[in-house]
Design a protein around this motif. Structure first.
Motif, short mmCIF file in Angstrom:
data_model
loop_
_atom_site.label_atom_id
_atom_site.label_comp_id
_atom_site.label_asym_id
_atom_site.label_seq_id
_atom_site.Cartn_x
_atom_site.Cartn_y
_atom_site.Cartn_z
N LEU A 176 0.74 -1.31 0.09
CA LEU A 176 0.22 -0.04 -0.08
C LEU A 176 0.82 1.33 0.00
CD1 LEU A 176 -2.83 -1.40 2.46
CD2 LEU A 176 -3.05 -0.99 -0.10
N TYR A 177 1.88 1.17 0.76
CA TYR A 177 2.83 2.29 0.64
C TYR A 177 3.55 2.67 -0.34
CZ TYR A 177 7.21 4.84 1.56
OH TYR A 177 8.20 5.72 1.47
N ASP A 178 3.82 1.67 -1.12
CA ASP A 178 4.48 1.70 -2.36
C ASP A 178 3.66 2.42 -3.63
OD1 ASP A 178 7.07 0.88 -1.77
OD2 ASP A 178 6.74 -1.22 -2.30
N GLU A 179 2.05 1.80 -3.39
CA GLU A 179 1.19 1.97 -4.48
C GLU A 179 0.90 3.65 -4.27
OE1 GLU A 179 -0.14 0.43 -7.07
OE2 GLU A 179 1.68 -0.81 -6.88
N VAL A 180 0.64 4.08 -2.95
CA VAL A 180 0.08 5.29 -2.80
C VAL A 180 1.24 6.50 -2.62
CG1 VAL A 180 -1.22 6.49 -1.14
CG2 VAL A 180 -1.70 4.22 -1.44
N TRP A 181 2.30 6.00 -1.83
CA TRP A 181 3.37 7.38 -1.69
C TRP A 181 4.35 7.29 -2.73
CZ3 TRP A 181 0.15 4.91 2.13
CH2 TRP A 181 -0.61 5.83 2.85
N GLY A 182 4.45 5.98 -3.49
CA GLY A 182 5.39 6.10 -4.62
C GLY A 182 6.87 6.03 -4.10
N GLY A 183 7.13 5.83 -2.80
CA GLY A 183 8.58 6.00 -2.23
C GLY A 183 9.26 7.20 -2.06
N LEU A 184 8.45 8.23 -2.24
CA LEU A 184 8.83 9.50 -2.12
C LEU A 184 8.94 9.90 -0.18
CD1 LEU A 184 7.06 11.84 -4.26
CD2 LEU A 184 9.46 11.65 -4.28
N LEU A 185 7.95 9.38 0.61
CA LEU A 185 8.32 9.32 2.00
C LEU A 185 9.02 8.31 2.41
CD1 LEU A 185 4.46 10.08 2.95
CD2 LEU A 185 6.07 11.62 2.46
#
Length: 226
Positions: A176-185
């Motif tokens: 979910l993190y990778d899909e939503v925040w795209g690794g920016l955070l």
């Protein structure tokens, strides 16, 4: 031309950022305290808002919270606070992203581009997605139940869309993190937990139903009760 609102009490930093962003093709309005920032927000339409955490008259967290009650406009929090608990607090009150001082303006620009792309992609997708009595309105970033509705941020929309498309699937926090925040955070399980908690609360207040369920040792599931 996209218009941004920058609320930052460090005047040299604010003017330098506004100059940098103007060279990238954006129009930037500057305010130096929270009350002036709120007044500017209520008088003009903005495509993105940059808010410093510590502001005179009305702090950035309060301003972010106040704006989020009115709009789903993308918000980036600018902060000198690097502790994860502080970052989570900003996200919990409605910020879509944050950047820690001191930072390279090019990093800020990358975050702005990513957030704008994410926000624009939601408005060009198929209009509605439904599950049980819920309807996700992609154009207006709303979740509807009967005659009631709740506004979503771009990140909340994306998270809910992923899980509503395949209800009852189990999703890991990492996915979910990778899909939503795209690794920016910087990755933190709490980033996902806070967003799920916020969505769960919104849907509970809207429908009286609990749609999000924690799956021990794995992540989260959206759908009917187990």
């Amino acid at each position: 031309m996209k218009r941004f609102l920058l609320v930052e009490d460090e005047k040299i930093l604010a003017k330098n950022l506004a100059f940098f962003l103007s060279r990238e093709g954006y129009q930037v309005d500057i305010e130096y305290d929270g009350e002036a920032g709120w007044a500017a927000y209520t008088n003009k339409a903005y495509d993105l808002i940059l808010v410093d955490w510590t502001l005179p008259k009305k702090d950035g967290l309060e301003l972010c919270k106040q704006i989020r009650k009115e709009s789903n406009v993308p918000i980036i929090m600018i902060t000198a606070k690097s502790e994860i608990v502080d970052k989570i607090l900003g996200l919990e009150l409605g910020a879509d992203d944050y950047i820690v001082k001191p930072f390279d303006p090019r990093e800020l620009l990358a975050r702005i581009h990513a957030l704008l792309r994410r926000n624009e992609s939601t408005s060009t997708a198929e209009q509605r997605l439904q599950y049980e009595g819920l309807t996700l309105d992609r154009e207006k970033l709303l979740i509807l139940f009967g005659l009631q509705n709740v506004t979503l941020t771009a990140n909340e929309y994306k998270l809910l869309e992923i899980m509503m498309k395949k209800p009852n699937n189990v999703y890991s926090r990492e996915f979910l993190y990778d899909e939503v925040w795209g690794g920016l955070l910087e990755y933190s399980e709490r980033t996902v937990d806070v967003s799920i908690s916020r969505l769960r609360k919104k849907l509970m207040e809207l429908s009286g139903e609990k749609y999000f369920h924690a799956v021990r040792g794995m992540g989260y599931r959206f759908g009917e009760k187990p």
